[in-house]
Enzyme design. Sequence first.
Site, mmCIF file in Angstrom:
data_model
loop_
_atom_site.group_PDB
_atom_site.id
_atom_site.type_symbol
_atom_site.label_atom_id
_atom_site.label_comp_id
_atom_site.label_asym_id
_atom_site.label_seq_id
_atom_site.Cartn_x
_atom_site.Cartn_y
_atom_site.Cartn_z
ATOM 1 C CE LYS A 17 24.145 38.011 40.598
ATOM 2 N NZ LYS A 17 24.744 38.595 41.790
ATOM 3 N N GLY A 18 27.220 39.943 36.261
ATOM 4 C CA GLY A 18 27.975 41.143 35.915
ATOM 5 C C GLY A 18 27.893 41.433 34.426
ATOM 6 C CE LYS A 188 12.612 18.450 34.674
ATOM 7 N NZ LYS A 188 11.192 18.137 34.466
ATOM 8 C CB THR A 189 10.666 26.426 34.472
ATOM 9 O OG1 THR A 189 9.543 25.634 34.889
ATOM 10 C CG2 THR A 189 10.778 26.408 32.960
ATOM 11 C CE LYS A 190 7.925 23.055 39.881
ATOM 12 N NZ LYS A 190 7.509 21.740 40.346
ATOM 13 C CB CYS A 387 52.417 46.230 37.507
ATOM 14 S SG CYS A 387 52.474 47.143 39.050
ATOM 15 C CD GLU A 411 56.761 42.584 46.018
ATOM 16 O OE1 GLU A 411 56.982 43.219 44.954
ATOM 17 O OE2 GLU A 411 55.672 42.050 46.263
ATOM 18 C CG HIS A 513 47.882 47.472 36.703
ATOM 19 N ND1 HIS A 513 48.124 46.125 36.592
ATOM 20 C CD2 HIS A 513 48.481 47.872 37.849
ATOM 21 C CE1 HIS A 513 48.829 45.720 37.636
ATOM 22 N NE2 HIS A 513 49.058 46.757 38.413
ATOM 23 C CD GLU A 515 46.164 45.284 33.744
ATOM 24 O OE1 GLU A 515 46.975 46.018 33.146
ATOM 25 O OE2 GLU A 515 46.389 44.796 34.877
HETATM 26 N N1 GLN Z 1 54.637 43.623 43.769
HETATM 27 C C1 GLN Z 1 54.984 44.754 42.959
HETATM 28 C C2 GLN Z 1 54.873 46.047 43.731
HETATM 29 O O1 GLN Z 1 54.194 46.118 44.741
HETATM 30 C C3 GLN Z 1 54.161 44.796 41.692
HETATM 31 C C4 GLN Z 1 52.716 45.032 41.949
HETATM 32 C C5 GLN Z 1 51.863 44.735 40.746
HETATM 33 O O2 GLN Z 1 52.285 44.069 39.820
HETATM 34 N N2 GLN Z 1 50.632 45.188 40.757
HETATM 35 O O3 GLN Z 1 55.445 47.028 43.367
#
Ligand code: GLN
Length: 539
Positions: A17-18, A188-190, A387, A411, A513, A515
């Site tokens: 749908k997207g 099938k269209t049903k 990231c 982390e 990011h 991307e």
């Molecule tokens: N876990 C890492 C942070 O919080 C990287 C986060 C991520 O890759 N979006 O900094």
Amino acid sequence: MNKYIFVSGGVCSSLGKGVAASSLGALLEGRGLNVRMVKCDPYINVDAGTMSPYQHGEVYVTDDGAETDLDLGNYARFTNAPLSKANSITTGQVYDAVIRKEREGRYLGRCVQVIPHITDEIKSRITAAAKEDPDTDVVIVEIGGTVGDIESIPFLEAARQMIHECGRTNALSVHLTLIPEVAGGELKTKPTQHSVKAMQEMGIQPDILICRAPAMLDEATRRKLALFCNMESDAVFTSYNIDTTIYEIPLVFFNQKLDQVILKKMGVESRHAKLDAWHSMMKHFKAQEGVVKIGIVGKYMELHDAYKSVYEALFHAGLANGVRVELCKIDSTPLEDYSKAAGILGKGGQEVDGILVPGGFGQRGINGMVNAARWARENKVPYFGICLGMQIMVIDWGRYVLGLDDADSSEFNQDTKNPVVSLLEDQEDVVNYGGTMRLGKWESLVEKGTLIFAAYGESRISERHRHRYEFSNAYRKDMSGTGLKLTAFTPDGALVECVEWPDHPWGLGVQFHPEFKSKPTAAHPLFRDFIAAVKKKAR
Ligand code: GLN
């Protein structure tokens, strides 16, 4: 007056749908209309930010820091419609807003109900998205879920009311369904007829039907569907299976005149369709020669949608470089033993031409990723860190170049003596998981004479963030003193945004990011240059 197109789905989920809504957006933009895209998500989460990528796929981030559904990524790849918090509406947000107003006494003692208060809140959010730009012509509203689901009822009721209030030429319903094939190859269209009936029970008569089917539906089937679904005979379209790329779908719809029919129904005079970018993208697709293999060493490898935008951006970069990009998803756990890295990644193993470590949260698999980065660095294999993937480069440098055995991100190891990646001091007492990250658009200044400058061709760039941890400034001197290049910073110089390896064909990590901004018709410069380096190396 703004026009609205409500895109709903029936029979089952995952019909695309997207992609259908986005392709429609691309076609209407091709006709010179100013399009806005809105996603309505029936879940009760306020946003997608707290959802696991395993369950729900990637969290798409907008410039203004909204953590949204991955469908917004489709909108960004297919259309030029700007996206912000206003373009993602969830049941959670709607109830949150209504309950807040109730607590503030703003309903003046009335009984607060799904109808009209929840539906009014949905309508006002949809119209607010339209009003973000006074020049908006059409708002395409994708309603998540499948007709018949309890959760989507308030959204469909809001759509019904808007269609009633705006009038049929100003608001259309596009319904996407599945035409299954049963044994013997019969279509099938049903189920579609039942799905349209479910829409009619909600008070909505679809104007356009888009059928997902194995092949183009013939004229007789389309006529039959139109008759039994109470639609005009030119209103049934097929989204048939294609073996090229989802980016051909705008052209698949164009060839069936979907945009013309919609313009006619909306009373918009037909204008020349300008789809050069899509035609030329398909030309690039068909002209691709050879394959490069990219090893993705990440956390959420089982679910393709978890890194959707990364995979799409790699595909776009392949188009830009005339080469097919093969994705090789690598579990990082076996890489924890570095002596095995060469056998897994190199000759006799996957024989990847490049490595990409994408974003991620949490400790699992980290040491394997660090080893993948180390292997790429030592063996001069192109590497792209996004990231978490940049933080991994920094940990590798700390451990294996600076010789700090316990170098880590706080982390993953709060007790390490060498937190080369850490929280900023003012973040340390954060306890709330929603909305406590560096989120959304940030500017960076890029140093000249670097890979990142070569990619963007300018020194002031802007990209989106979603993370808590940062390159630890306490290690800047030691890291750059031993050769790690720090090549982009926030404009105040406080935060490191990009690191690059010296004496290496292409090793680069960014804290943001990229991307999210790549398009099939315009590959992101960093992905483009990464694949260019990979292609050169693979030769
Ligand atoms: N876990 C890492 C942070 O919080 C990287 C986060 C991520 O890759 N979006 O900094």
